[in-house]
Each structure stands twice: as structure tokens, then as C-alpha cells.
Design an enzyme around this catalytic site. Sequence first.
Site, PDB file in Angstrom:
ATOM      1  N   ASP A 161      55.975 -81.193 -73.867  1.00 29.46           N
ATOM      2  CA  ASP A 161      56.949 -81.635 -72.877  1.00 29.46           C
ATOM      3  C   ASP A 161      56.547 -83.006 -72.342  1.00 29.46           C
ATOM      4  O   ASP A 161      55.372 -83.284 -72.116  1.00 29.46           O
ATOM      5  CB  ASP A 161      57.023 -80.627 -71.724  1.00 29.46           C
ATOM      6  CG  ASP A 161      57.415 -79.242 -72.204  1.00 29.46           C
ATOM      7  OD1 ASP A 161      58.463 -79.138 -72.841  1.00 29.46           O
ATOM      8  OD2 ASP A 161      56.661 -78.293 -71.946  1.00 29.46           O
ATOM      9  N   SER A 217      52.644 -79.416 -66.226  1.00 34.44           N
ATOM     10  CA  SER A 217      52.946 -78.002 -66.426  1.00 34.44           C
ATOM     11  C   SER A 217      51.676 -77.209 -66.133  1.00 34.44           C
ATOM     12  O   SER A 217      51.101 -77.360 -65.070  1.00 34.44           O
ATOM     13  CB  SER A 217      53.475 -77.764 -67.843  1.00 34.44           C
ATOM     14  OG  SER A 217      53.940 -76.447 -67.999  1.00 34.44           O
ATOM     15  N   HIS A 229      56.714 -77.841 -64.131  1.00 32.98           N
ATOM     16  CA  HIS A 229      57.430 -76.691 -64.673  1.00 32.98           C
ATOM     17  C   HIS A 229      57.069 -75.441 -63.881  1.00 32.98           C
ATOM     18  O   HIS A 229      55.899 -75.205 -63.571  1.00 32.98           O
ATOM     19  CB  HIS A 229      57.071 -76.486 -66.143  1.00 32.98           C
ATOM     20  CG  HIS A 229      57.610 -77.567 -67.022  1.00 32.98           C
ATOM     21  ND1 HIS A 229      57.046 -77.905 -68.233  1.00 32.98           N
ATOM     22  CD2 HIS A 229      58.668 -78.409 -66.870  1.00 32.98           C
ATOM     23  CE1 HIS A 229      57.739 -78.879 -68.788  1.00 32.98           C
ATOM     24  NE2 HIS A 229      58.714 -79.207 -67.977  1.00 32.98           N
TER      25      HIS A 229
END
Length: 343
Positions: free
Chosen positions: A133, A14, A41
Site C-alpha cells: 500500500d 499500516s 489503515h
Amino acid sequence: MTIARRDLVVVGASAGGVEALQQVLGGFPPDLPAAVLVVLHMPTNARSALPAILDRVCPLPVRHAVDGERLEPGTVLVASPDRHLMISDGHVLLSRGPRENGHRPAVDVLFRSAARAAGRRVVAVVLSGALDDGTAGMIAVRARGGVGVAQDPDEALYPGMPQHAVEIGGADHVVAAEKMGSLLAELLAEDVDRVDEPPPSDLMDTETAMAHLDTEAFDADDRPGAPSGFGCPTCHGALFSITEGGMERFRCRVGHAWSAEALAVEQSQALEGALWMALRGLEERATLSLRMGEGAEQRGHAISARAFRQRHDEALHAAGLLRRLLQQGELNGEGLPGDAGGA
């Protein structure tokens, strides 16, 4: 065949992930004997140039994943915006299934589907990113005998994701991004015995099916987990609490999934939005009260004028309190570790 080689690498990143991905993929040997799938992401409406960026440094061909294509060793497939990247029966699946931790594509969706499809043949890699995540996905990979690898949090631009992958996900290896290519080559060269490979759990089957918008999964009466008493920030439905591998997370009836940290951040953002709406209402109330008080005074209604002035002053006082709360940033979690947004 009970003896096999690992042949599937799934990578999640991310915030700060582009730099880490360049280091990792730049360290791949040109004959890497595995398919590599990457989720970074990104905003839903973004046009991703990630394949072109990575193709400049990676000795393997890099391109966006195409729905239905067969996985091929020595290729790198990158998720597209607004599509989950999944694996089933040796092929790529792209889905507009429910978001996980507010993301589509989501790292956990890729990892979970890879674990279900390939078991011990999977290596899951978590790179720089905020919050946690990839942790639930790494738990799923390791539950089926796969290997978890995390970037050294001390060198990651955003240490949240790799830190949680280590502390909660139980990553088997923690290395610097520039050394990860050689580590992966070693892991892919090892023989793995698939005798007594742990089967996919019912939870893994259900959650993978929900990510792919499977009708049977959504029509089932039962939902994974137990009622949590919390509401889903996306659809406002009831959230069910799931505990897996020592991690508590949440999923609603239509499949939106949240880790505890991501849920707390989303709730904070919703609270901040509500405070801004309240501030707007108080400012409008103060302005309207002032206007009505001036009108009453002009008509000689002294008692009404005083009441309107008092209402004006009370609204301004309350608005001042809200502005100070918003200014301090405490309600939206500013200053908390690992609270930066994704890339």
C-alpha cells in the site's frame, strides 16, 4: 507564480504505523510550514483514538479531518475510519468511495489526490506496514514532481510498505523514523520551480474521481487499463490491468482497486474460506452416510449399508486431506514475506 515552497505532507502507514507516526510527528518543529494529512489503515467499525495519541507527542495540533475544511499550515489532520481522506482545491474531502487494497481510508487514495491537487508541492511519506500500500500513490506523487520519502525498511516493524515504496515507488529519501521530522523540515524549506510541472494524467484524474464517487467517472464507457482475466474479490466483477511506473495493479468497473500482492492475498483468503466450506460439507456427508448406513443395516439391507459405509469412509479421507492443507497454511500464504495484516 513559478517558484513555490512545498506545503503539503501526506503520510501513509499500516501495521506498526502508530509507533512510527509517533516518532515522525514527535520530531516536527513547532512552526512546520505545511499541512500534514495522515492515513493509517484501520478496521471499518473502529473508533480511532489516533489523533489523541499523536497529539501527546506532536508540537502541532492533531485532529480528525472534517469534510470541506480548508488546509492550514501547521496542522495535522487524521483520516477517520471508513472514509477516504482526499484533497481538492485546498480543501479536505471525505468519501465512502470504493476500497483500495481492501482499505477505506486508503493510503493510495490520499497520495493520488494530493499529487493531482498540489503537484511539486507534495511530500509523500510511507511508514511501516504490510504488503505494498502506498506504492501506487508514491508513483503518482513523483510523476507530478513531488518528493517521496520512505521509512528505512530495516527499522520498520513491518517492512513491506516502505520496501515497496523504495524498490518500486522510487522513494527519493530513505531514513529512520526518528530522523524524518528534520528531513521534512529541510524539504519544506526548499524552493521548487513549478515551470513545466507535469500535469495530472487522465488516469490520475479518473481514479481520483472514482474514489470520490464522481458520477461521470462511473458512467463512462471506458475503464482504465486492459481486461486482465481476473475477478474482483469484493464485487466479483472483471478486473482491468493498469501498468504505471513499472507497477501492475488492477481496478474493477465500480472502482475497487488492488495491487498484485494485495489481490493475491485476498484470493488466498477466499480460497481458504472455500476450503473450510468444503470441509464442512465433507464432514456433514460423512455423518449423514454413517447414519444412513446404520439404518440400512438395522433393516437388513447389507448392500446399501456397505455403500453408505464406503461413502462415509471416502468423505472422511477427503476431509483429512483438506485439514492437512489448512493446517500447513500454504494456501493462505502463511510464511510469505510482508504478509502481515494492517493495523
